[in-house]
Write a protein that holds these residues in place. Sequence first.
Motif, mmCIF file in Angstrom:
data_model
loop_
_atom_site.group_PDB
_atom_site.id
_atom_site.type_symbol
_atom_site.label_atom_id
_atom_site.label_comp_id
_atom_site.label_asym_id
_atom_site.label_seq_id
_atom_site.Cartn_x
_atom_site.Cartn_y
_atom_site.Cartn_z
ATOM 1 N N THR A 96 -5.141 8.884 -1.050
ATOM 2 C CA THR A 96 -6.016 9.820 -2.366
ATOM 3 C C THR A 96 -5.099 10.018 -2.794
ATOM 4 N N GLY A 97 -4.270 10.452 -2.673
ATOM 5 C CA GLY A 97 -1.877 11.086 -3.145
ATOM 6 C C GLY A 97 -1.532 10.485 -3.050
ATOM 7 N N ILE A 98 -0.064 10.146 -2.268
ATOM 8 C CA ILE A 98 0.788 9.071 -2.784
ATOM 9 C C ILE A 98 0.577 7.606 -3.371
ATOM 10 N N TYR A 99 -1.231 7.518 -2.096
ATOM 11 C CA TYR A 99 -1.014 6.317 -1.852
ATOM 12 C C TYR A 99 -2.844 6.013 -1.694
ATOM 13 N N GLU A 100 -3.689 5.021 -2.671
ATOM 14 C CA GLU A 100 -5.122 5.462 -3.152
ATOM 15 C C GLU A 100 -5.447 3.141 -4.159
ATOM 16 N N PRO A 101 -5.326 2.333 -3.077
ATOM 17 C CA PRO A 101 -6.139 0.913 -3.391
ATOM 18 C C PRO A 101 -6.691 1.059 -4.320
ATOM 19 N N GLY A 102 -6.846 1.095 -5.310
ATOM 20 C CA GLY A 102 -8.248 0.252 -6.381
ATOM 21 C C GLY A 102 -8.007 1.698 -7.697
ATOM 22 N N THR B 281 -4.482 3.062 -11.345
ATOM 23 C CA THR B 281 -2.499 3.190 -11.899
ATOM 24 C C THR B 281 -1.849 2.295 -10.645
ATOM 25 N N ALA B 282 -3.101 2.008 -9.710
ATOM 26 C CA ALA B 282 -1.942 1.440 -8.612
ATOM 27 C C ALA B 282 -1.535 -0.047 -7.983
ATOM 28 N N ASP B 283 -0.387 0.073 -7.378
ATOM 29 C CA ASP B 283 0.635 -1.188 -8.332
ATOM 30 C C ASP B 283 -0.047 -2.757 -6.807
ATOM 31 N N GLU B 284 0.717 -3.294 -6.822
ATOM 32 C CA GLU B 284 0.938 -3.906 -5.677
ATOM 33 C C GLU B 284 0.210 -3.933 -4.179
ATOM 34 N N ASP B 285 1.069 -2.660 -3.788
ATOM 35 C CA ASP B 285 0.810 -2.106 -2.234
ATOM 36 C C ASP B 285 0.274 -0.861 -2.571
ATOM 37 N N GLY B 286 -0.208 -0.884 -3.399
ATOM 38 C CA GLY B 286 -1.830 0.233 -3.308
ATOM 39 C C GLY B 286 -0.967 2.180 -3.763
ATOM 40 N N ARG C 166 0.015 4.872 -5.906
ATOM 41 C CA ARG C 166 -0.536 5.009 -7.000
ATOM 42 C C ARG C 166 0.807 5.800 -8.382
ATOM 43 N N LYS C 167 0.786 5.104 -9.391
ATOM 44 C CA LYS C 167 1.803 5.118 -10.123
ATOM 45 C C LYS C 167 2.174 5.850 -10.825
ATOM 46 N N ASP C 168 0.834 6.275 -11.165
ATOM 47 C CA ASP C 168 0.658 7.827 -12.038
ATOM 48 C C ASP C 168 1.654 9.020 -10.903
ATOM 49 N N VAL C 169 1.417 9.312 -9.514
ATOM 50 C CA VAL C 169 2.083 10.067 -8.865
ATOM 51 C C VAL C 169 3.639 9.732 -8.681
ATOM 52 N N LEU C 170 3.822 8.242 -8.121
ATOM 53 C CA LEU C 170 5.289 7.778 -8.457
ATOM 54 C C LEU C 170 6.175 8.583 -9.784
ATOM 55 N N GLU C 171 5.519 8.094 -10.786
ATOM 56 C CA GLU C 171 6.063 8.826 -11.738
ATOM 57 C C GLU C 171 6.393 10.295 -12.127
ATOM 58 N N ALA D 75 1.302 22.230 -3.239
ATOM 59 C CA ALA D 75 1.898 20.636 -3.533
ATOM 60 C C ALA D 75 2.361 20.880 -5.017
ATOM 61 N N PRO D 76 3.463 20.332 -5.282
ATOM 62 C CA PRO D 76 3.255 20.570 -6.365
ATOM 63 C C PRO D 76 2.527 19.524 -7.536
ATOM 64 N N ILE D 77 2.218 17.644 -7.231
ATOM 65 C CA ILE D 77 1.698 17.323 -7.592
ATOM 66 C C ILE D 77 -0.029 16.984 -7.176
ATOM 67 N N MET D 78 -0.904 17.333 -7.742
ATOM 68 C CA MET D 78 -2.089 17.138 -7.254
ATOM 69 C C MET D 78 -3.333 15.700 -7.985
ATOM 70 N N THR D 79 -3.810 14.913 -7.368
ATOM 71 C CA THR D 79 -4.684 13.818 -7.901
ATOM 72 C C THR D 79 -6.614 14.376 -7.602
ATOM 73 N N GLU D 80 -6.833 13.426 -7.753
ATOM 74 C CA GLU D 80 -7.720 13.280 -7.701
ATOM 75 C C GLU D 80 -8.549 11.871 -7.478
ATOM 76 N N PRO D 81 -8.968 11.582 -6.187
ATOM 77 C CA PRO D 81 -9.788 10.108 -5.600
ATOM 78 C C PRO D 81 -9.996 9.563 -7.031
ATOM 79 N N GLY D 82 -9.613 8.436 -7.536
ATOM 80 C CA GLY D 82 -9.932 7.927 -8.375
ATOM 81 C C GLY D 82 -9.621 8.276 -9.590
ATOM 82 N N GLY D 83 -9.307 9.332 -10.333
ATOM 83 C CA GLY D 83 -9.192 10.090 -11.370
ATOM 84 C C GLY D 83 -8.065 10.665 -11.842
#
Length: 499
Positions: free
Chosen positions: A35-41, A44-49, A51-56, A356-364
Motif C-alpha cells: 500500500t506504499g509503492i505497491y498496491e494492485p487494485g 493508479t496501479a500499473d500492470e505490475d501493481g 502505484r503510479k502516483d508514488v512512482l511520479e 517517509a517523505p511520501i505518504m499514501t492511504e490504501p486505495g486513496g
Amino acid sequence: MPAATLTIDPAFTIAPVNRRTFGTFVEHMGRCVYTGIYEPGHATADEDGFRKDVLELTRELGASVVRYPGGNFVSGYRWEDGVGPRDERPRRLDLAWHSIETNEFGLDEFSRWCAKAGVEPMMAINLGTRGVPEALDLLEYANHPGGTTLSDLREQHGAAPYGIKLWCLGNELDGPWQVGHKTPTEYGRLAAETARAMRMIEPDLQLVACGSSSSKMPLFGTWERDVLRETYEYVEYISCHAYYGNEDGDTASFVASAVDMDHFIESVVATADHVGAELKSSKKIGISFDEWNVWYSDRSRCTDGPADQWEVAPRRIEDQYNVTDAVVVGNLLISLLRHSDRVGVACLAQLANVIAPIMTEPGGAAWRQTTFHPFAITSRLATGQVLRVETDSPTISTARYGAIPAVDAVATYDAGRLSIFATNRSTEAPVEITVDVSRSGVTTVDEAVVIHDEDLTATNTAGDPDRVTAKPLDTRLADGKLTITLPAISWVAASLSTN
C-alpha cells in the motif's frame, strides 16, 4: 537584526556532487512496500501493481539510489522467497517488525520498480541468519548473464540480468535487537569472507560493511575499527545510521542536529583512516550514510500489539512531519553535501509511509510530507562541484552542542550555475545573510525559495497536502553580493547563473 556573511569561490572545491547522496530506502516494514509503492487494485496501479502516483512522486523527489530490502528485515530474509510465481511464494513470520511477510513483492518486482522509477538498486544481503553461500546465490541470480541454474531461473522468470553493483554486507549487526547479532570480529570476518567470494564472481562490485547502528552504541568507534581491520581491502564503504527527534522539547538542539551528523561522519572517517594507516594502505574508505532521517521514536509504533498478533503490513512509525522537521532535513542534507569527499552514498529512510517523505492511504491519495521539499529541491539544484563556504555567523546556545553558528551553509557550482543552501538554526531571531558571490561571475538570481512557517507545528495531510511548501523568497543581488533574510528556523535554497 543579527547578520552573517558567506564567502564563496568556485576555486575552493570539496568534491564533485555525488548523485548517490540523494538515495532513499525501501524496507519490508509497515506499509512502505504494501500500500506504499505497491498496491494492485489501486486506481493508479500499473500492470505490475506499482502505484503510479508514488512512482511520479519518487521521480519528483529526485531519488538516485534505493536501498532494499532492509534494514532489520533483511537479517531474517530468504531472498528466494520473493522470486518466481507469486501464488507459489511462502508466507513467513518477519521477526524484525512482528508481522507477516507475504513475499508478493520481492527482488524481481523491486528491480522492475527501480527501472520505472529511474533509480539505482542498492541490495542488502542477509548476514544475520545466512552467510557466504546464500550471498553468492543471490548475486548469481541477480547478475549472472546465463548458463547456470540460478541465472537460468531468473530468465525463466522473464528477466535479464539486473546488473546490481552496490551491495550492503548485512545491516546493523552490532545491535542486540538484530536477528543474528554479532561481535565486531565475528561480523568482520564473515563480511570479509563474503566480500572476497562475491568478487570472485564480479570483481568490480561496490561493497558496504556495517558500521555502528548509531554513534551512541557502546562499541561505537571500536566496532568500526575492528570491522575494518578485517574488511579494509575488500569494501569501498562503511555505513553510518542516524535518526534525530525532538522528543524532549529541546527545539534549539533538535534544529542543530547537523552538528551531530558532522561529528559522526568525521569520527568514522578518522577511525577508517587510522585503520588504513595501521595497514599501510593508500586506499580511502568512504561513508555510506544509508539510513538517516527525523524519527520521533517516542510516538512511533514499532512492534507493539499482542505477541500472538501477526498482521500483514501493519502501520509502523508513520511519523507526521512538521515544518521544523523539514528545516532539520534540509540542514542534514547540507552536512552530507559538505562531506562529499568521503560520503559516497546516503539514503533517506524510508521512501513511503514509514518515516517517509511520501505518504499514501490504501486505495486513496498520495501526498508530499514537509520533508519532501528540501530533499527534492537540493537533489534538483545541487550539481557540479561542492564548494567550501567560509561562514562568519552569530552563534546560538544549545543544551546538547553548546554554542554553534546560527547559519549553516553549503554551495555547488556547475558551469556558471551557483546553488546555495543555507539554514538559520536560531529559534528566536531572523538573520540577514550577505553572500559574496563576486568570484563566481553570477549575475542573475534564477530561483530562491524558503521553507518556514510561523506555526512550527504545521504539517501536510491528505486533506491539506500543500499546507507546507517551499515559498519564493525575496533576494537582492548587487555588486557581487547576494542579500537574503532568513527567518528563525528556516531553510533556503537559491540558484544563480551568469545569464
